[in-house]
Design a protein around this motif. Structure first.
Motif, PDB file in Angstrom:
ATOM      1  N   GLY A  67       0.486  -0.858  -0.020  1.00 40.32           N
ATOM      2  CA  GLY A  67       0.178   0.232  -0.087  1.00 40.32           C
ATOM      3  C   GLY A  67       0.746   1.082   0.080  1.00 40.32           C
ATOM      4  O   GLY A  67       2.280   0.882   0.214  1.00 40.32           O
ATOM      5  N   ASN A  79      -5.461  -4.269   0.099  1.00 38.90           N
ATOM      6  CA  ASN A  79      -5.696  -5.863   0.061  1.00 38.90           C
ATOM      7  C   ASN A  79      -5.255  -6.051   1.756  1.00 38.90           C
ATOM      8  O   ASN A  79      -4.703  -7.970   1.741  1.00 38.90           O
ATOM      9  CB  ASN A  79      -5.092  -6.692  -0.762  1.00 38.90           C
ATOM     10  CG  ASN A  79      -5.630  -5.753  -2.597  1.00 38.90           C
ATOM     11  OD1 ASN A  79      -6.739  -6.542  -2.403  1.00 38.90           O
ATOM     12  ND2 ASN A  79      -4.710  -5.448  -3.307  1.00 38.90           N
ATOM     13  N   ASN A 105       6.519   1.173  -0.194  1.00 35.97           N
ATOM     14  CA  ASN A 105       6.028   0.280  -1.167  1.00 35.97           C
ATOM     15  C   ASN A 105       6.410  -1.273  -2.199  1.00 35.97           C
ATOM     16  O   ASN A 105       7.792  -1.264  -2.220  1.00 35.97           O
ATOM     17  CB  ASN A 105       4.951   0.871  -2.093  1.00 35.97           C
ATOM     18  CG  ASN A 105       3.864   0.473  -3.399  1.00 35.97           C
ATOM     19  OD1 ASN A 105       4.710  -0.193  -3.913  1.00 35.97           O
ATOM     20  ND2 ASN A 105       2.952   0.238  -3.085  1.00 35.97           N
ATOM     21  N   ASP A 106       4.965  -2.421  -1.925  1.00 36.37           N
ATOM     22  CA  ASP A 106       6.172  -3.918  -2.491  1.00 36.37           C
ATOM     23  C   ASP A 106       6.982  -3.316  -3.896  1.00 36.37           C
ATOM     24  O   ASP A 106       6.842  -4.068  -4.241  1.00 36.37           O
ATOM     25  CB  ASP A 106       4.685  -4.493  -2.140  1.00 36.37           C
ATOM     26  CG  ASP A 106       3.921  -4.461  -2.858  1.00 36.37           C
ATOM     27  OD1 ASP A 106       3.204  -3.500  -3.445  1.00 36.37           O
ATOM     28  OD2 ASP A 106       2.588  -4.912  -3.148  1.00 36.37           O
ATOM     29  N   GLU A 151       0.513   4.225  -7.666  1.00 35.03           N
ATOM     30  CA  GLU A 151      -0.546   3.154  -7.321  1.00 35.03           C
ATOM     31  C   GLU A 151      -1.249   3.162  -8.753  1.00 35.03           C
ATOM     32  O   GLU A 151      -2.659   3.455  -8.911  1.00 35.03           O
ATOM     33  CB  GLU A 151      -1.505   4.472  -6.438  1.00 35.03           C
ATOM     34  CG  GLU A 151      -0.680   3.904  -4.799  1.00 35.03           C
ATOM     35  CD  GLU A 151      -0.715   2.386  -4.621  1.00 35.03           C
ATOM     36  OE1 GLU A 151      -2.094   1.781  -4.709  1.00 35.03           O
ATOM     37  OE2 GLU A 151      -0.556   2.318  -3.470  1.00 35.03           O
ATOM     38  N   HIS A 154      -4.405   1.212  -9.646  1.00 33.36           N
ATOM     39  CA  HIS A 154      -6.464   2.259  -9.120  1.00 33.36           C
ATOM     40  C   HIS A 154      -6.439   3.278 -10.526  1.00 33.36           C
ATOM     41  O   HIS A 154      -7.566   3.744 -10.097  1.00 33.36           O
ATOM     42  CB  HIS A 154      -5.573   3.032  -7.835  1.00 33.36           C
ATOM     43  CG  HIS A 154      -5.424   1.447  -6.457  1.00 33.36           C
ATOM     44  ND1 HIS A 154      -6.636   0.727  -5.852  1.00 33.36           N
ATOM     45  CD2 HIS A 154      -5.093   1.072  -6.362  1.00 33.36           C
ATOM     46  CE1 HIS A 154      -6.202   0.314  -4.984  1.00 33.36           C
ATOM     47  NE2 HIS A 154      -5.085   0.255  -4.908  1.00 33.36           N
ATOM     48  N   GLU A 163      -6.711  -2.406 -11.802  1.00 35.96           N
ATOM     49  CA  GLU A 163      -6.478  -3.351 -10.197  1.00 35.96           C
ATOM     50  C   GLU A 163      -7.533  -5.518 -11.228  1.00 35.96           C
ATOM     51  O   GLU A 163      -7.485  -6.246 -10.759  1.00 35.96           O
ATOM     52  CB  GLU A 163      -5.848  -3.603  -9.746  1.00 35.96           C
ATOM     53  CG  GLU A 163      -6.428  -3.425  -8.045  1.00 35.96           C
ATOM     54  CD  GLU A 163      -5.881  -3.397  -6.919  1.00 35.96           C
ATOM     55  OE1 GLU A 163      -4.489  -2.887  -6.530  1.00 35.96           O
ATOM     56  OE2 GLU A 163      -6.326  -2.973  -5.635  1.00 35.96           O
TER      57      GLU A 163
HETATM   58  C1  BGC Z   1      -1.985  -1.393  -3.535  1.00 35.19           C
HETATM   59  C2  BGC Z   1      -0.724  -0.899  -4.091  1.00 35.19           C
HETATM   60  C3  BGC Z   1       0.296  -2.409  -3.635  1.00 35.19           C
HETATM   61  C4  BGC Z   1      -0.165  -3.680  -4.872  1.00 35.19           C
HETATM   62  C5  BGC Z   1       0.414  -4.483  -5.074  1.00 35.19           C
HETATM   63  C6  BGC Z   1      -1.991  -2.312  -4.786  1.00 35.19           C
HETATM   64  O1  BGC Z   1      -3.673  -2.618  -4.466  1.00 35.19           O
HETATM   65  O2  BGC Z   1      -3.275  -0.122  -3.657  1.00 35.19           O
HETATM   66  O3  BGC Z   1       0.154  -0.094  -3.118  1.00 35.19           O
HETATM   67  O4  BGC Z   1       2.037  -2.038  -4.856  1.00 35.19           O
HETATM   68  O5  BGC Z   1      -1.403  -3.247  -4.968  1.00 35.19           O
HETATM   69  O6  BGC Z   1       0.093  -5.051  -4.001  1.00 35.19           O
END
Ligand code: BGC
Length: 291
Positions: A67, A79, A105-106, A151, A154, A163
């Protein structure tokens, strides 16, 4: 050699390994602990502590979060548990582990790793890394420098968050074959191409392990599209790279209210109070006017 522990918080597993940041190599076998049900802050923190103890690590630790992460504060939770929103997670992990923690963030972590050791090596200009998994994460990198928290999963597309329409989870949920999913992915990438004109798209996340199924179908006229090279390790390696970048820097101050309030709450809260997710809020479809 600089050794930094990289930890990748994912929807199903929390994985870690010590990383040699000069080579991107993992110096020990990855250790994975299943993500606790609901991914609540206090439970995830316990697992992070367990990983640090497993590797008997005392130096800097880089940690990914799925996130928005702004200056150590987690600001969205698409998520994971809503209790992360507004939480000073950097402080939470620092207090729990006693280590010098740096949170990113990942997808941003995967982007840094791919740019330095993966499919983006030697590519000048704008590289966009997209991770297709439960959601879609994005990292925008220009000449090796990351613009964090883009992001782009989104982005509003076809009346939905991209997504929820084009992620790997959407492929499974909507029972799409690879051709059908690839069509969606291309529509999404074409839109991003129009907005950002990247020199290279790198496709990572869960979908990168199955690249032979989509590689020939996901192509664009202007930009090159390639699968990620680091697969499962990108988050761990990128987290360690980020911690190395940030380790010498002074951390920007957090608003006192965020820090005190949320660290305390996360340690005690059983059921998260719902807070508005800024991503969902900001990208919500405008309400239809009644006639
Ligand atoms: C989140 C992102 C995250 C991605 C993958 C998205 O729903 O908003 O911050 O990098 O999922 O995990």
């Amino acid at each position: 050699m600089t050794v930094i522990l990289g930890i990748d918080i994912g929807g199903s597993g929390i994985k870690g390994a010590p990383v040699d940041t000069a080579t991107g190599q993992l110096l020990a076998e990855r250790w994975r602990i299943p993500t606790p049900e609901g991914a609540k802050p206090a439970d995830v923190t316990r697992v992070v502590k367990e990983l640090v103890e497993h590797f008997q690590h005392g130096g800097p630790v880089g940690i990914t979060f799925p996130g928005i992460v702004q200056h150590g504060v987690t600001l969205s939770a698409a998520n994971v548990d809503q209790g992360w929103i507004g939480l000073d997670a950097d402080r939470l992990f620092t207090d729990a582990t006693g280590c010098d923690v740096h949170l990113i963030n990942d997808a941003d972590a995967a982007g840094l790793a791919e740019a330095k050791f993966g499919a983006g090596v030697g590519v000048p200009g704008v590289v966009m890394v997209l991770t297709f998994g439960t959601g879609i994460g994005s990292a925008l990198i220009n000449d090796g420098v990351l613009v964090p928290n883009t992001e782009l999963g989104h982005l509003w597309l076809r009346d939905k968050h991209a997504e929820s329409w084009a992620s790997d989870r959407a492929r499974e949920n909507d029972d799409l074959n690879w051709k059908q999913w690839s069509k969606r992915a291309v529509t999404y990438l074409q839109h991003l191409e129009l907005l950002f004109s990247p020199d290279l798209f790198i496709i990572g996340g869960g979908i990168s392990k199955k690249a032979d199924r989509w590689r020939d179908l996901v192509t664009l006229e202007r930009s090159q599209v390639v699968p990620a090279a680091l697969l499962n390790d990108a988050g761990i390696v990128g987290a360690a790279l980020y911690a190395e970048l940030e380790a010498g820097r002074e951390k920007p101050p957090r608003p006192a209210s965020v820090k005190a309030q949320h660290v305390e709450q996360s340690a005690t809260r059983k059921t998260g109070t719902k807070k508005a997710d800024p991503v969902k809020k900001a990208t919500k479809a405008p309400a239809k006017k009644s006639k």
